[in-house]
Write a protein that holds these residues in place. Structure first.
Motif, mmCIF file in Angstrom:
data_model
loop_
_atom_site.group_PDB
_atom_site.id
_atom_site.type_symbol
_atom_site.label_atom_id
_atom_site.label_comp_id
_atom_site.label_asym_id
_atom_site.label_seq_id
_atom_site.Cartn_x
_atom_site.Cartn_y
_atom_site.Cartn_z
ATOM 1 N N ALA A 173 157.311 -43.968 46.498
ATOM 2 C CA ALA A 173 156.730 -44.304 47.805
ATOM 3 C C ALA A 173 155.981 -45.626 47.795
ATOM 4 O O ALA A 173 155.522 -46.078 48.851
ATOM 5 N N ARG A 174 155.832 -46.227 46.605
ATOM 6 C CA ARG A 174 155.072 -47.467 46.446
ATOM 7 C C ARG A 174 153.641 -47.311 46.957
ATOM 8 O O ARG A 174 153.044 -48.241 47.501
ATOM 9 N N GLU A 176 152.644 -45.690 49.508
ATOM 10 C CA GLU A 176 152.545 -45.639 50.961
ATOM 11 C C GLU A 176 152.681 -44.204 51.473
ATOM 12 O O GLU A 176 153.222 -43.337 50.798
ATOM 13 N N THR A 177 152.194 -43.994 52.676
ATOM 14 C CA THR A 177 152.416 -42.733 53.376
ATOM 15 C C THR A 177 153.687 -42.852 54.193
ATOM 16 O O THR A 177 153.852 -43.801 54.957
ATOM 17 N N ILE A 178 154.591 -41.882 54.018
ATOM 18 C CA ILE A 178 155.874 -41.910 54.712
ATOM 19 C C ILE A 178 155.773 -41.016 55.945
ATOM 20 O O ILE A 178 155.574 -39.810 55.834
ATOM 21 N N SER A 358 153.838 -35.756 57.413
ATOM 22 C CA SER A 358 154.037 -36.981 56.652
ATOM 23 C C SER A 358 154.144 -36.616 55.174
ATOM 24 O O SER A 358 153.938 -35.463 54.798
ATOM 25 N N THR A 360 152.850 -37.959 51.334
ATOM 26 C CA THR A 360 152.012 -38.862 50.550
ATOM 27 C C THR A 360 152.098 -38.485 49.079
ATOM 28 O O THR A 360 152.384 -37.330 48.727
#
Length: 439
Positions: A173-174, A176-178, A358, A360
């Motif tokens: 996810a690098r 990030e929150t998807i 989401s 995370t």
């Protein structure tokens, strides 16, 4: 001589009324103790919030509904953790696997499938959920293979997995929150639209009552067929009334929790419904995550008590060497047990990420501790060979009640961790005392 013979013929002779009642109804004393502890916890939070904080109380339909939803994710994993602990293993990686599965599902439904199938395609949530289950199952099977065939202790394998899969989730996810997840996928996390409403809840409740009565009737027929001792008829009636009463009471509680006013207004406007001056009452009913937990609990109970697989699990937990000499492939069983836990963790990831709407990399942090604590509190012995699925679900409810109730009455975060840790140690201590007494 005659007195001794009378006592051996009648095991209730000389026993107190409570002992006779428990023997007649065959109620699990551990489950009874957990129920008493849960009631004390609920009443303590309820009275404290009313008389000290001046709130409406803890035992409200809203809190009970939210508590049931929050219990679902931990409860689903706890049913699989029972099998692992019964076979004298441990899995410290389920929280990290949950987070990794959530990230994989987030990438699939946000970045990959919309480009292939189109945004909002009805198969997006299906493919995403199946992918999460497969990823969890494969990770669990890999852990089981290293434990069974490579010979690395489960503590080390899963401790490594705790770090590896948490790191992998952040890498994918690098950091990030998807978001946002597919709208249909989000329904599996609960919420006003992720529940079945009043009518659906009554249907589920009546079906559950029919199932309880069928179990009592068929169980009595099986005992008669095989010549086993029957429960007194009054005990059968009591168990039926108690079980159906609890089910119908739960239906009434979830149906008493209405949709928020803003959502009701939007729903009425979208469906051309006139809202009366006093407002429109729409019940939540049972949340979909709760129904998933109930379904998993039923299937896992059947697997543990009615199949050869379940008998093998308890045989391995009771004596691994004897189980191997009896012809049980203990290595392959270990792989299947960890794969099953991985599958359930993937399912729990579906529920958790859908509820959050989401994905995370931090999702599921410390869940492994709560899952193990739920299994242990529910009566699963760390020494192996003893454990029940319903006990683990009950343990998850106790743990989540503590986690929900303490912030509700304003307990500091540090003290919350102290209480949860103390409850876990106390549960293990009571398990040791119980096993000593039963020897």
């Amino acid at each position: 001589m005659s007195q001794t013979h009378t006592q051996s013929a009648n095991p209730d002779a000389g026993a107190g009324p409570i002992a006779r009642f428990l023997r007649a109804t065959e109620i699990d004393t551990r489950l009874l103790g957990m129920a008493g502890a849960l009631l004390l916890i609920w009443m303590g939070f309820h009275l404290y919030s009313i008389f000290v904080n001046g709130n409406a109380g803890f035992l409200t339909p809203r809190n009970m509904w939210n508590l049931s939803v929050q219990t679902s994710s931990i409860g689903i994993m706890a049913t699989g953790m029972v099998l692992v602990i019964v076979t004298r293993n441990i899995d410290l990686s389920v929280g990290s696997i949950l987070g990794f599965c959530a990230i994989i599902m987030g990438v699939i439904q946000v970045y990959i499938l919309p480009d292939i199938l189109g945004l909002g395609h009805p198969l997006i949530w299906v493919i995403t959920a199946i992918a999460g289950l497969i990823v969890g199952c494969l990770i669990g099977a890999f852990h089981g293979w290293m434990i069974a065939y490579v010979g690395i202790p489960s503590f080390i394998v899963t401790l490594g997995g705790l770090l590896v899969w948490r790191g992998a989730a952040f890498l994918v996810a690098r950091g990030e929150t998807i978001a946002p997840v597919d709208a249909t996928f989000a329904l599996m996390g609960g919420g006003p639209y992720g529940a079945i409403g009043a009518t659906g809840s009554w249907i589920v409740g009546l079906l559950a009552c029919a199932g309880i009565l069928w179990m009592l009737i068929s169980g009595r027929a099986q005992r008669e067929k095989h010549g086993f001792t029957q429960r007194p008829m009054w005990a059968e009636v009591f168990l039926g009334v108690l079980g159906c009463g609890l089910v119908l009471g739960a239906v009434m509680v979830v149906n008493a929790y209405p949709w928020p006013r803003g959502i009701v207004t939007a729903y009425a406007a979208a469906n051309n419904i006139t809202v009366p001056p006093e407002g429109l009452f729409i019940s939540h009913g049972f949340a979909i995550p709760v129904l998933i937990l109930i379904g998993v609990g039923i299937l896992m109970t059947i697997l543990m008590t009615r199949t050869r697989f379940g008998r093998y699990v308890f045989a391995i937990g009771g004596n691994p060497e004897a189980a191997a000499l009896a012809g049980i492939n203990t290595r392959w069983m270990t792989v299947k047990i960890f794969a099953l836990l991985g599958l359930l963790t993937g399912l729990s990831s579906v529920v958790a990420s859908a509820r959050l709407t989401s994905a995370t990399g931090a999702l599921g942090t410390l869940d492994e501790l709560y899952v193990i604590a739920a299994a242990v509190i529910g009566g699963t012995s760390l020494a192996g060979g003893v454990g029940t699925v319903y006990g683990a679900i009950f343990g998850a409810l106790v743990m989540q009640s503590l986690q929900t109730g303490m912030p509700f009455i304003g307990v500091d975060a540090g003290l919350q961790q102290v209480v949860v840790g103390s409850v876990l140690v106390l549960a293990v201590f009571l398990d040791i005392l119980y096993r000593r007494k039963s020897k």
